[in-house]
Design an enzyme around this catalytic site. Structure first.
Site, short mmCIF file in Angstrom:
data_model
loop_
_atom_site.label_atom_id
_atom_site.label_comp_id
_atom_site.label_asym_id
_atom_site.label_seq_id
_atom_site.Cartn_x
_atom_site.Cartn_y
_atom_site.Cartn_z
N VAL A 253 3.24 3.13 -5.31
CA VAL A 253 2.72 2.53 -6.54
C VAL A 253 1.42 1.79 -6.24
CG1 VAL A 253 3.15 0.91 -8.43
CG2 VAL A 253 5.06 2.25 -7.50
N ALA B 80 0.84 -1.20 0.00
CA ALA B 80 0.00 0.00 0.00
C ALA B 80 0.87 1.25 0.00
CB ALA B 80 -0.93 -0.02 1.22
N GLY B 81 2.02 1.14 -0.63
CA GLY B 81 2.93 2.29 -0.74
C GLY B 81 2.54 3.16 -1.92
N ASP C 162 -0.94 -4.88 3.05
CA ASP C 162 0.45 -4.49 3.33
C ASP C 162 0.86 -5.15 4.63
OD1 ASP C 162 2.24 -1.84 2.20
OD2 ASP C 162 2.78 -2.58 4.20
N ASN D 109 10.70 -4.37 -8.26
CA ASN D 109 12.01 -4.47 -8.94
C ASN D 109 13.00 -5.32 -8.16
OD1 ASN D 109 11.98 -2.97 -11.39
ND2 ASN D 109 11.78 -1.07 -10.20
N ASN E 43 14.07 -7.98 -2.05
CA ASN E 43 12.76 -8.04 -2.70
C ASN E 43 12.40 -9.46 -3.14
OD1 ASN E 43 12.30 -5.41 -2.17
ND2 ASN E 43 12.57 -4.66 -4.26
N HIS F 234 13.85 -4.49 -18.15
CA HIS F 234 13.43 -3.17 -17.68
C HIS F 234 14.65 -2.30 -17.44
CE1 HIS F 234 11.09 -0.14 -15.88
NE2 HIS F 234 11.22 -0.49 -14.62
#
Ligand SMILES: NC(=O)c1ccc[n+]([C@@H]2O[C@H](COP(=O)([O-])OP(=O)(O)OC[C@H]3O[C@@H](n4cnc5c(N)ncnc54)[C@H](O)[C@@H]3O)[C@@H](O)[C@H]2O)c1
Length: 307
Positions: free
Chosen positions: A14, A11-12, A34, A121, A96, A176
């Site tokens: 993005v 819920a940041g 989150d 990412n 991540n 990316h």
């Protein structure tokens, strides 16, 4: 008939902005989840309270409990660390990967038929992690990067030529960011390739700015990374699936021989519809383009080998 349910993990910046776009388009009910207690509940409530003003009936709720995400058609994964100035996307790998793995394991237990859209990412490597953790077929595990990279390219082309972004199309392949492969001969304004509208050095400058588009925003913000354009891009993928639009959009998917690549996640144009990735939209590359694509795939292979 129940409304489509979409879960957004993280819920940041993005995640919350993606939730806002989905809800405000009236596309689906949204569950924000989150690890931080109160954060998704607070943002969910705030978004729900905007509904009467904006004028939609999508339900937005926040939670820390995966049971509340059960039965989601689509799960957008944005949880994880974002880049700080001086960091590359690859610096985020170990941390991540752990977050995406645990999130995906929990998500698929409650939504075994869902389509996953990974945003965290380093993108291509995180799609590998999600494929492995979910056991889903490649059609239901997609990465968001190409839509954003081509949106950035379109923005810069339109600004350079003083034309509408709506008449500007861009074609981007590959991993990316730094190893992205912009295909300028397929990037057009009103159907005319930009290679006929701009001198080669200007085309190259726009391609370079696009490849460094994320870093440009990180350097300005100093405390985080881009989120408006990333959220708009994730939304475009969600919309294509929910409305079964068969949009041709660049997404990170595992290639099974297409573009001469096997078993690696790389960005390519795909047809996006109700089943997720319905087919890879394969095109013939020139020798130079294929070499750039192979180099990009190789960079993904190196990163994945560090997992
Ligand atoms: N693919 C792309 O093109 C693209 C574009 C922009 C950002 N990103 C990536 O998206 C990610 C999110 O960026 P952001 O700006 O929203 O970051 P952010 O820090 O604003 O939000 C991340 C959220 O994830 C949450 N989180 C962390 N661990 C979690 C867990 N185990 N379970 C649930 N939630 C957890 C955090 O509490 C936080 O709220 C980053 O990895 C960033 O690099 C990718």
């Amino acid at each position: 008939m129940a409304r489509t349910k979409v879960t957004v993990v993280g819920a940041g910046n993005v995640g919350a902005t993606t939730a806002q776009r989905i809800a405000e388009a009236g596309l689906a009910d949204v569950v924000l989840i989150d690890i931080v207690e109160g954060l998704p509940q607070g943002k969910g409530l705030d978004l729900a309270e905007a509904a009467p003003v904006v004028g939609h009936d999508a339900r937005v709720t926040g939670t820390n409990d995966y049971a509340d995400t059960a039965g989601s058609s689509i799960v957008v994964v944005t949880s994880g660390l974002a880049r700080q100035p001086g960091m590359s996307r690859d610096d985020l790998l170990a941390k991540n990967a752990g977050i995406v793995r645990s999130v995906v394991e929990q998500v698929v237990r409650h939504s075994p038929e869902s389509i996953l859209i990974i945003v965290t990412n380093p993108l291509d490597a995180m799609v590998h992690v999600a494929l492995e953790a979910s056991g889903f077929p490649r059609e239901r595990v997609l990465g968001m990067a190409g839509v954003l990279d081509s949106a950035r390219f379109r923005t810069f082309i339109a600004q350079e030529l003083g034309v509408s972004v709506e008449d500007t199309h861009a074609f981007v392949l590959g991993g990316h960011g730094d190893t992205m492969v912009p295909l300028s001969r397929f990037s057009t304004v009103a159907g005319v390739p930009i290679t006929e509208l701009l001198p080669p050095e200007r085309v190259r400058a726009l391609e370079d700015r696009t490849a460094n588009g994320g870093a440009e925003v990180v350097a300005l913000l100093k405390t985080g990374s881009a989120f408006y354009a990333p959220a708009a891009s994730a939304f475009e993928m969600v919309e294509a699936i929910v409305l079964d639009r068969k949009r041709v959009l660049p997404c990170a998917v595992r290639l099974d021989g297409e573009f001469g690549t096997d078993g690696l996640v790389v960005g390519v144009p795909v047809v996006l519809g109700a089943a997720g990735m319905e087919r890879v939209f394969e095109i013939r590359l020139t020798a130079d383009e294929q070499a750039a694509f192979d180099a990009s795939a190789e960079a993904v292979r190196e990163l994945v080998s560090k997992l």
